[in-house]
Structures are given as structure tokens and as C-alpha cells.
Design a protein around this motif. Structure first.
Motif, short mmCIF file in Angstrom:
data_model
loop_
_atom_site.label_atom_id
_atom_site.label_comp_id
_atom_site.label_asym_id
_atom_site.label_seq_id
_atom_site.Cartn_x
_atom_site.Cartn_y
_atom_site.Cartn_z
N LEU A 1 17.80 -1.41 -4.47
CA LEU A 1 18.86 -0.22 -4.13
C LEU A 1 19.42 -0.07 -5.69
CD1 LEU A 1 20.29 -0.54 -0.59
CD2 LEU A 1 18.97 0.72 -1.66
N VAL A 2 20.23 -0.91 -6.11
CA VAL A 2 21.06 -0.63 -7.59
C VAL A 2 19.71 -0.20 -8.91
CG1 VAL A 2 21.65 -2.26 -9.55
CG2 VAL A 2 22.19 -3.17 -7.05
N ILE A 3 17.94 -0.94 -8.40
CA ILE A 3 17.37 -0.30 -9.46
C ILE A 3 17.37 1.23 -9.35
CG2 ILE A 3 14.59 -0.40 -11.04
CD1 ILE A 3 15.30 -3.93 -9.64
N CYS A 4 16.87 1.45 -8.48
CA CYS A 4 16.98 3.12 -7.60
C CYS A 4 17.81 4.36 -8.26
CB CYS A 4 16.35 3.47 -6.17
SG CYS A 4 15.69 4.68 -5.87
N ILE A 5 19.49 3.46 -7.56
CA ILE A 5 20.15 4.16 -7.93
C ILE A 5 20.07 4.47 -9.54
CG2 ILE A 5 23.07 4.59 -8.55
CD1 ILE A 5 23.21 2.61 -5.23
N GLY A 6 20.28 3.94 -10.57
CA GLY A 6 19.83 3.47 -12.08
C GLY A 6 18.91 4.88 -11.96
N TRP A 7 17.66 4.22 -11.68
CA TRP A 7 16.89 5.53 -12.65
C TRP A 7 17.13 6.72 -11.66
CZ3 TRP A 7 12.02 5.01 -15.14
CH2 TRP A 7 11.49 6.39 -15.38
N THR A 8 16.99 6.92 -11.54
CA THR A 8 17.58 8.36 -10.34
C THR A 8 18.72 9.07 -10.37
OG1 THR A 8 16.76 7.45 -7.76
CG2 THR A 8 17.90 10.02 -8.44
N THR A 9 20.11 8.17 -11.18
CA THR A 9 21.07 8.91 -11.70
C THR A 9 20.75 9.55 -13.31
OG1 THR A 9 21.99 6.96 -10.84
CG2 THR A 9 22.85 7.83 -12.75
N ALA A 10 19.62 8.49 -13.82
CA ALA A 10 18.88 9.06 -14.80
C ALA A 10 17.93 10.36 -15.71
CB ALA A 10 18.35 7.82 -16.05
#
Length: 289
Positions: A54-63
Motif C-alpha cells: 500500500l505504501v509503495i502504491c501510494i508513492g507511485w500513484t502520487t508521483a
């Protein structure tokens, strides 16, 4: 069988100089160690790994989405808005977790989470297309889909749907508790409304004093009152009457005895009217006459 040492305490008698007291004695005991629950361990590890995704996904989508919105707005609000794309379906997933024992309640957050996930994937793919790397955008869009899929499997594993009869029982209990909770606010609202009605009725029943008390003696006020009070004439009134209006009606009808005026006011206006208030109004009407 594996064992482990556990320290325990117990009360034992202890005698000194012929006087016995119960004191605590510490001792060690070997207890069997239960076998490791590998199912529970694996489920906890999978859940922790899904949380990391989830943390990785948030970082990728936000970027990605932040870079897309950064083209037209300031980076701070752009990346703040980009954070909402993944947080939306994650919040829906959290609500689905809370409703894991109720299949019908979990259906709505599940559908809303799929819709939010689709919008996040489209935004990531559009960003890759505008950057000239559509393949990267499409692959990046699948990151959110993979994480959402993993969490769907984890939630299904944690979910414990109830049978139909048990679900009906739970719904009835939930409805009863919800009704009691709603009645708290209803009772508070009714109490506030009744207080307002009581205050309004009190204000209509007795008008505020507008004529101040004056220490001077009214020369027109008789000093000697007759032993027999004047009879109160039958005056007709329409609607509720205030103390001031009742005194005015009595004065206009020729009632001169303050006791008779007081009796009349208490009859037609306010049974708790004060004598000093009636006397003050009566003096004021006499001076204005």
C-alpha cells in the motif's frame, strides 16, 4: 513435547515465635509450549506485506498523478490532490474490512473502491501517455490494480460471513441499538423545544416592566381604604391578557381599590401577579389619565 519455565506464586503458612502468617512463596513450574500456529503466522506476514505494498502504491500513484496535475497547477496542491486517488479506494477498502461480517454492507464500499481504483489507473496511464511513455504508464497503472487485488484476497480470507438467521439477529440488535442512540438526540431536541415553548408562554403571559418604581407618593392614591372592597365588574377580554393590560382595563372601568384591581388581575391575567407590580402600573395609569 517442548516446555517452558513459568514463575508462579502461592500462599503458604510461615511461623515465627509461634505466630503463623500466610505469605507468598515463589516457585517455578514447567508448562507445555503449544505448537506454533503457522497459519496465523503466515496470515500476519501476508497482511504486513500487503500493507507495505500500500505504501509503495501510494508513492507511485502520487508521483505519477502529481506530475500530471503539475502541468497546470502549483506542485503543492497538485501532489496533494494526487494523493486522493489511491487514498479513496484504500478508505473504501477499510470500510469493507469493518463490514467483513456483513456481506451486504461490504458490497457498497467494494464497488466504490473498484470505481476509485479505475480512476487512479486511468490517471497514471494518461500521465505516461503525455510523457511519451504509454507502455510505462500502462505498467504503472497495473501497480494499483495488483495491490488492490492482493488486498481483496486478504480481506476475503479475513472475512467471516454470517448465515442468514444469524445475520437477521445481528441486524435486529443493530437496529435496536441504533434506535436507542437516535432517541438520545430526539430527547435532547424535544427538551430544548419544550424549554423554548415554556419561555415563550412566560413572556406572553407577563409583559416586562417598562415603568420604573418611583419613591414619590401619589396624591391621588387614597390613604384610607374602605373596609369592604369594591366589586370587580365583569369585563370581557379577547385572547390572553398581560398584567399591564389587565390593570389598564380595571382602571378604565373605574375600579379604584388596589386590592380589587389585584384580584381582577389575578383572575383574568396571571394568578401569580405581584402586588407591587400591579400597584406600580395603577399609579402610572392614574398619572397619565
Amino acid at each position: 513435547m517442548k516446555t517452558r519455565t513459568v514463575q508462579r506464586t502461592r500462599l503458604v503458612p510461615h511461623t515465627i515465635d509461634g505466630k503463623t502468617e500466610m505469605v507468598l512463596e515463589r516457585y517455578e513450574e514447567q508448562v507445555p509450549v503449544p505448537p506454533r500456529d503457522w497459519d496465523r503466522t503466515i496470515l500476519a506476514a501476508v497482511t504486513a506485506a500487503a500493507g507495505l505494498l500500500l505504501v509503495i502504491c501510494i508513492g507511485w500513484t502520487t508521483a505519477s498523478v502529481g506530475g500530471l496535475l503539475d502541468r497546470v497547477v502549483h506542485p503543492v496542491p497538485a501532489y496533494g490532490a494526487a494523493l486522493a486517488f489511491d487514498l479513496a479506494w484504500m478508505m473504501c477498502m477499510a470500510l469493507e474490512w469493518l463490514a467483513r461480517y456483513d456481506t451486504r454492507r461490504a458490497a457498497l464500499p467494494r464497488k466504490a473502491g473498484h470505481a476509485a481504483l479505475l480512476m487512479a489507473m486511468v490517471a497514471v496511464a494518461v500521465h505516461g501517455h503525455l510523457e511519451g511513455a504509454l507502455v510505462v504508464g500502462l505498467i504503472g497503472a497495473t501497480v494499483s490494480a495488483i495491490v488492490k487485488g492482493i488486498w481483496t484476497v486478504v480481506l476475503r480470507h479475513h472475512a467471516k460471513p454470517l448465515d442468514d438467521k444469524t445475520q437477521q439477529w445481528v441486524d435486529r440488535q443493530r437496529a435496536d441499538a441504533g434506535g436507542q442512540l437516535a432517541m438520545v438526540a430526539v430527547r435532547r431536541e424535544l427538551a430544548r423545544a419544550r424549554a423554548l415553548v415554556a419561555a415563550e408562554e412566560a413572556a406572553l403571559r407577563t409583559a416586562p416592566d417598562t415603568v420604573p418604581d418611583r419613591p414619590d407618593t401619589d396624591p391621588e392614591q387614597p390613604t384610607d381604604r374602605p373596609e369592604t372592597p369594591e366589586p370587580v365588574p365583569a369585563l370581557t377580554t379577547a385572547g390572553p391578557m398581560t398584567v399591564r393590560d389587565a390593570v389598564r382595563n380595571a382602571a378604565d372601568s373605574g375600579i379604584t381599590d388596589p386590592d380589587a384591581v389585584l384580584r381582577y388581575v389575578r383572575t383574568v391575567a396571571d394568578a401569580n401577579a405581584k402586588e407591587e407590580t400591579v400597584t406600580r402600573y395603577l399609579r402610572a395609569f392614574r398619572r397619565s389619565a
